[in-house]
Motif scaffolding. Sequence first.
Motif, PDB file in Angstrom:
ATOM      1  N   ILE A   1       4.024 -15.519  -2.068  1.00 26.03           N
ATOM      2  CA  ILE A   1       5.468 -15.285  -2.050  1.00 26.03           C
ATOM      3  C   ILE A   1       6.112 -16.218  -1.032  1.00 26.03           C
ATOM      4  O   ILE A   1       7.033 -16.954  -1.334  1.00 26.03           O
ATOM      5  N   ASP A   2       5.633 -16.172   0.203  1.00 24.94           N
ATOM      6  CA  ASP A   2       6.046 -17.138   1.220  1.00 24.94           C
ATOM      7  C   ASP A   2       4.900 -17.277   2.213  1.00 24.94           C
ATOM      8  O   ASP A   2       3.804 -16.791   1.960  1.00 24.94           O
TER       9      ASP A   2
ATOM     10  N   THR B   1       1.155  -8.547   4.107  1.00 25.86           N
ATOM     11  CA  THR B   1       2.001  -9.240   5.075  1.00 25.86           C
ATOM     12  C   THR B   1       1.107  -9.793   6.165  1.00 25.86           C
ATOM     13  O   THR B   1       0.374  -9.044   6.815  1.00 25.86           O
TER      14      THR B   1
ATOM     15  N   GLN C   1       1.230 -11.530  -2.949  1.00 25.95           N
ATOM     16  CA  GLN C   1       1.249 -10.445  -3.932  1.00 25.95           C
ATOM     17  C   GLN C   1      -0.112 -10.489  -4.625  1.00 25.95           C
ATOM     18  O   GLN C   1      -0.486 -11.525  -5.165  1.00 25.95           O
TER      19      GLN C   1
ATOM     20  N   TYR D   1       0.326  -5.959   7.621  1.00 32.26           N
ATOM     21  CA  TYR D   1       0.489  -4.744   6.799  1.00 32.26           C
ATOM     22  C   TYR D   1      -0.050  -4.967   5.401  1.00 32.26           C
ATOM     23  O   TYR D   1      -0.075  -6.075   4.890  1.00 32.26           O
TER      24      TYR D   1
ATOM     25  N   ASN E   1       4.109 -15.833   4.791  1.00 34.48           N
ATOM     26  CA  ASN E   1       3.526 -14.620   5.359  1.00 34.48           C
ATOM     27  C   ASN E   1       3.267 -13.519   4.343  1.00 34.48           C
ATOM     28  O   ASN E   1       2.889 -12.422   4.731  1.00 34.48           O
ATOM     29  N   HIS E   2       3.507 -13.784   3.058  1.00 38.14           N
ATOM     30  CA  HIS E   2       3.344 -12.709   2.079  1.00 38.14           C
ATOM     31  C   HIS E   2       2.552 -13.148   0.855  1.00 38.14           C
ATOM     32  O   HIS E   2       2.783 -14.219   0.318  1.00 38.14           O
TER      33      HIS E   2
ATOM     34  N   SER F   1       1.009  -3.111   1.697  1.00 42.82           N
ATOM     35  CA  SER F   1       1.817  -2.054   1.084  1.00 42.82           C
ATOM     36  C   SER F   1       1.645  -2.090  -0.422  1.00 42.82           C
ATOM     37  O   SER F   1       1.576  -3.167  -0.997  1.00 42.82           O
TER      38      SER F   1
ATOM     39  N   THR G   1       0.963  -5.757  -1.707  1.00 42.05           N
ATOM     40  CA  THR G   1       1.589  -6.880  -1.016  1.00 42.05           C
ATOM     41  C   THR G   1       0.985  -6.958   0.376  1.00 42.05           C
ATOM     42  O   THR G   1       0.930  -5.958   1.091  1.00 42.05           O
TER      43      THR G   1
END
Lengths: 356, 73
Positions: A83-84, A52, A89, A35, A86-87, A37, A50
Amino acid sequence: MVTIRSLWWKILAALLVLVSMYFGLTTKTGPGLAYVSPERVDASSDFEITITGYNTSFFPDATPKVWLKKKNRLYCANSVTVIDRNHLQVGFNAFEGKVDSAQRIVMTVVVEDEVNGMFLGVNRLEIDQSDTLKTYAAACTLKPEKLSAIQYSFPYRTTLYETIRNLHFHVPMWFSMITVLFLSFLSSILFLNKSDVKYDHWANAFAATGLVFGIAGIITGAFWARFTWGTFWTADPKLNGAAVAVLMYIAYQILRSSIEDEDKLARIAAIYNILAFPIYIVLIIVLPTIAEFSLHPGSGDSVGFKDYDLDSNLRMVFYPSVMGWVLTSVWIATLVYRTKRLEFQQTESEINNEEN
Amino acid sequence: MMHKIFSMLLSVLLLVASAGMASAADLDLDDTFFQAGKYYVVAVILLIIFAVLFTFLMRLEMRVRKLEKRSKS
């Protein structure tokens, strides 16, 4: 020892099917972009998105890079924060000019780092461009290196998602069917040449096995289609061709069971079979390939899986799987043939005993 | 004969399974589905089913061989 020597290809068939099945089932798909977003941003001021990931492993050390892409023009991100795993920013500067003349455009998100390689989210971000911008925005000079992912994985594709691994199970059914039907065709030619009834038994055994694999191919294909195209069946050149092909070989079996005279039966069945095989190839390969439109990969206007398989990870499982299933289908056909021979020899000896 | 073939199949299968699990663990990726979710258990069970089917096919092969020998003599 004699048995092992004559059984080696049957053991090989079992091993190839089992090994390719294990890797076909357990290899992950990805890394991919799940995704973005928000899905829509205003580019007249700085904006953040962001991302994903799917089966990604983002690490700050691997310094992921992100671009927005429209045709061949690339726009670099101004900041990327992990961020982690899977993410991400991602921040972008306000566009100084327009990307193209439209007021609202759709851009592809490109992500690349050393661990995950390069992957895309095609047309995933809608962008509103300000009307006041008159000049065109400058593309950035940093380009993706088109790296591959470190981890062995299958391509992550929208629509297909995890079902991409069905390639290793659905397609070998058709390869097996084509192989045994070709052997059936050869047996029928040999029968007409040599008039030995054993070749008729071969032709019958191969055709019966081909039919089993064809039915398995149709059912697996319909089920896969339900969850990718949304329907079990649709009037598609590949699907209709396959259905008619299977019906043709069902007709062959009906023909065989409807003639009493054995010599006549063998001859008519051989002629039918020799005529059927070229038509079968036309129905299942030639017509779908030259068709203008088709949903099925590799037919008509649809690209084949080889175009998804950029680092050949699918092929490494697909080829062993095809070999394993083709060998298995030939093995099953030989068992069918041998039981037919035993039946035949038994009835022969019974007739001889009665005559004596 | 049959035991030999079956144990061979099974050992190869377990070897492959352990290799797959090790490579997944080494890379420290997101294994929610595959490891914590015990997905490998499903894959190995399917493999066992197919190994059993192939063993059955091999038994059938042997039985037909025996019949062929008998009908020849």
